[in-house]
Design a protein around this motif. Structure first.
Motif, PDB file in Angstrom:
ATOM      1  N   CYS A   1       0.834  -1.209   0.000  1.00 16.67           N
ATOM      2  CA  CYS A   1       0.000   0.000   0.000  1.00 16.67           C
ATOM      3  C   CYS A   1       0.867   1.257   0.000  1.00 16.67           C
ATOM      4  O   CYS A   1       1.770   1.396   0.820  1.00 16.67           O
TER       5      CYS A   1
ATOM      6  N   GLU B   1       0.100   4.196   0.940  1.00 17.79           N
ATOM      7  CA  GLU B   1      -0.200   5.143   2.028  1.00 17.79           C
ATOM      8  C   GLU B   1       0.789   4.927   3.179  1.00 17.79           C
ATOM      9  O   GLU B   1       1.458   3.890   3.267  1.00 17.79           O
TER      10      GLU B   1
ATOM     11  N   CYS C   1       0.152   5.081   6.716  1.00 13.12           N
ATOM     12  CA  CYS C   1      -0.499   4.982   8.038  1.00 13.12           C
ATOM     13  C   CYS C   1       0.502   4.337   9.020  1.00 13.12           C
ATOM     14  O   CYS C   1       0.960   3.212   8.796  1.00 13.12           O
TER      15      CYS C   1
ATOM     16  N   TYR D   1       0.473   2.967  11.853  1.00  8.23           N
ATOM     17  CA  TYR D   1       0.164   1.752  12.620  1.00  8.23           C
ATOM     18  C   TYR D   1       0.184   0.507  11.752  1.00  8.23           C
ATOM     19  O   TYR D   1       0.086  -0.610  12.257  1.00  8.23           O
ATOM     20  N   CYS D   2       0.282   0.696  10.431  1.00  3.25           N
ATOM     21  CA  CYS D   2      -0.097  -0.385   9.519  1.00  3.25           C
ATOM     22  C   CYS D   2       1.112  -1.096   8.914  1.00  3.25           C
ATOM     23  O   CYS D   2       1.983  -0.477   8.309  1.00  3.25           O
TER      24      CYS D   2
ATOM     25  N   GLN E   1       0.961  -2.969   6.434  1.00  4.53           N
ATOM     26  CA  GLN E   1       0.743  -3.172   5.000  1.00  4.53           C
ATOM     27  C   GLN E   1       1.229  -1.992   4.154  1.00  4.53           C
ATOM     28  O   GLN E   1       1.190  -2.048   2.930  1.00  4.53           O
ATOM     29  N   SER E   2       1.662  -0.932   4.840  1.00  4.08           N
ATOM     30  CA  SER E   2       2.191   0.231   4.136  1.00  4.08           C
ATOM     31  C   SER E   2       3.554  -0.117   3.537  1.00  4.08           C
ATOM     32  O   SER E   2       4.345  -0.853   4.143  1.00  4.08           O
TER      33      SER E   2
ATOM     34  N   SER F   1      -6.118  -4.048   1.176  1.00  7.46           N
ATOM     35  CA  SER F   1      -5.155  -2.981   1.430  1.00  7.46           C
ATOM     36  C   SER F   1      -5.195  -1.998   0.255  1.00  7.46           C
ATOM     37  O   SER F   1      -5.684  -2.336  -0.824  1.00  7.46           O
ATOM     38  N   GLY F   2      -4.661  -0.813   0.496  1.00  7.10           N
ATOM     39  CA  GLY F   2      -4.559   0.152  -0.606  1.00  7.10           C
ATOM     40  C   GLY F   2      -5.313   1.430  -0.336  1.00  7.10           C
ATOM     41  O   GLY F   2      -6.210   1.472   0.499  1.00  7.10           O
TER      42      GLY F   2
HETATM   43  S1  SF4 Z   1      -3.588  -0.655   3.930  1.00 12.17           S
HETATM   44 FE1  SF4 Z   1      -5.005   0.919   4.693  1.00 12.17          FE
HETATM   45  S2  SF4 Z   1      -4.333   1.309   6.781  1.00 12.17           S
HETATM   46 FE2  SF4 Z   1      -2.628   0.261   5.739  1.00 12.17          FE
HETATM   47  S3  SF4 Z   1      -1.321   1.888   4.950  1.00 12.17           S
HETATM   48 FE3  SF4 Z   1      -2.784   1.356   3.341  1.00 12.17          FE
HETATM   49  S4  SF4 Z   1      -4.506   2.812   3.605  1.00 12.17           S
HETATM   50 FE4  SF4 Z   1      -3.298   2.837   5.492  1.00 12.17          FE
END
Ligand code: SF4
Length: 336
Positions: free
Chosen positions: A64, A66, A68, A70-71, A73-74, A112-113
């Motif tokens: 992803c 983004e 974030c 906490y994530c 998956q970024s 995700s994304g």
């Molecule tokens: S998957 Fe969702 S929460 Fe994780 S970084 Fe991407 S937008 Fe943010």
């Protein structure tokens, strides 16, 4: 005024003030049981002893753009997680059938994304249509990121009941957590969902360095947005993410936060979500006296406890699984 008196006022229609809400978070740990009891009065009034079960399928993981904090998956995160593009329609449908067997009320398809492509929406739409034809009475929640009105409309027409898009934190704290999108982008998405008639699910993640005032603002913001379902996550800090060094919340703090959300949003589905086992630990069961909904099984990239332990907890509390057409079979899950 005692918490129980305040709870009775809330049931009678009183809307608590931000000052009263902040007092909930300042409750002495020795008084937490009285607070839980009062919040339970409200929960019991609207939901009785029902517990709604939700199950996540991580339909697209990692990669992803983004940021974030906490994530895992970024792309900014170095956490070792599974990374894959959108799974097949058939895998999504099979997951729904499995969810139904396990007495799940809502099946949550999560990607995700930042936002889905139209092709990804095609796959989800097609999967949801098949689930609605083949799996009786299973509610579908989609969590696909920022969506356009056209995409939301297509999801609605396919049978998506609910769409999750969390505000995550307060407007004030948002830029500390994420810089690649704004708090208002999240609010706009929720407004789009409401416009097309999809039930909005929007919640928060606590334990990300926010103040008590931020938490109060989040609870009131969700009241203003009229979110039907409010997942309350407690940060499970993951090595490799920006927030990897955040301290755990104490179980008592988690209970106070849940109580705050119940007092401010008395009629709404409040779900103890990610980080339940990690932060509430042995006091998870007390959380169910406040919240009326949980996730069963694993979260996106962290493990939950075994489903059988959740069924056992619900059973031991004398609570009942909501939307359970197989009441007589419930003992099969418990081995008791
Ligand atoms: S998957 Fe969702 S929460 Fe994780 S970084 Fe991407 S937008 Fe943010």
């Amino acid at each position: 005024m005692s918490w129980i008196e305040l709870a009775k006022k809330v049931i009678a229609g009183y809307r608590i003030s931000k000052e009263e809400a902040e007092q909930i978070l300042l409750t002495d740990d020795n008084e937490v049981l009285a607070l839980v009891h009062a919040a339970y009065e409200i929960r019991r009034h609207y939901y009785g002893k029902k517990v709604k079960l939700n199950l996540i399928i991580n339909a697209k993981s990692g990669l992803c753009p983004e940021d974030c904090g906490y994530c895992s998956q970024s792309l900014k995160s170095t956490a070792e997680i599974p990374k894959y593009t959108l799974i097949s329609k058939q895998t999504i449908v099979e997951g729904a059938k499995e969810a139904k067997k396990n007495k799940i009320g809502t099946y949550c398809i999560v990607m995700s994304g930042r936002r889905p492509t139209n092709r990804e929406v095609d796959t989800v739409v097609s999967a949801v249509q098949e689930i609605k034809e083949e799996v009786n009475q299973l509610k579908i929640c989609a969590c696909l990121g920022l969506v356009t009105e056209e995409q939301a409309q297509r999801l609605k027409e396919s049978g998506v009941d609910r769409f999750n898009h969390n505000i995550n934190t307060s407007s004030n704290h948002h830029s500390f957590i994420t810089t690649t999108h704004q708090y208002d982008d999240r609010v706009n998405t929720i407004q789009i969902l409401k416009k097309v008639g999809i039930s909005p699910c929007s919640g928060v993640i606590c334990g990300m360095g926010e103040t008590n005032k931020d938490i109060v603002d989040m609870a009131f913001a969700l009241h203003e947005l009229n979110a039907d379902s409010i997942p309350v996550n407690f940060l499970h800090s993951i090595p490799g993410t920006k927030l990897e060094n955040m301290d755990k919340l104490t179980p008592n703090t988690c209970l106070k936060i849940l109580a705050l959300f119940r007092f401010v949003n008395p009629t709404k589905e409040i779900r103890i979500s990610g980080g339940r086992e990690y932060n509430l630990r042995s006091m998870q069961n007390l959380g169910l006296f406040i919240a009326n909904s949980i996730f069963v099984g694993d979260y996106l990239t962290t493990n939950g406890q075994q489903a059988v332990e959740d069924y056992q907890m619900i059973h031991d509390l004398g609570f009942e699984i909501e939307e359970d057409p197989f009441e007589t079979e419930s003992q099969d899950f418990l081995n008791v």
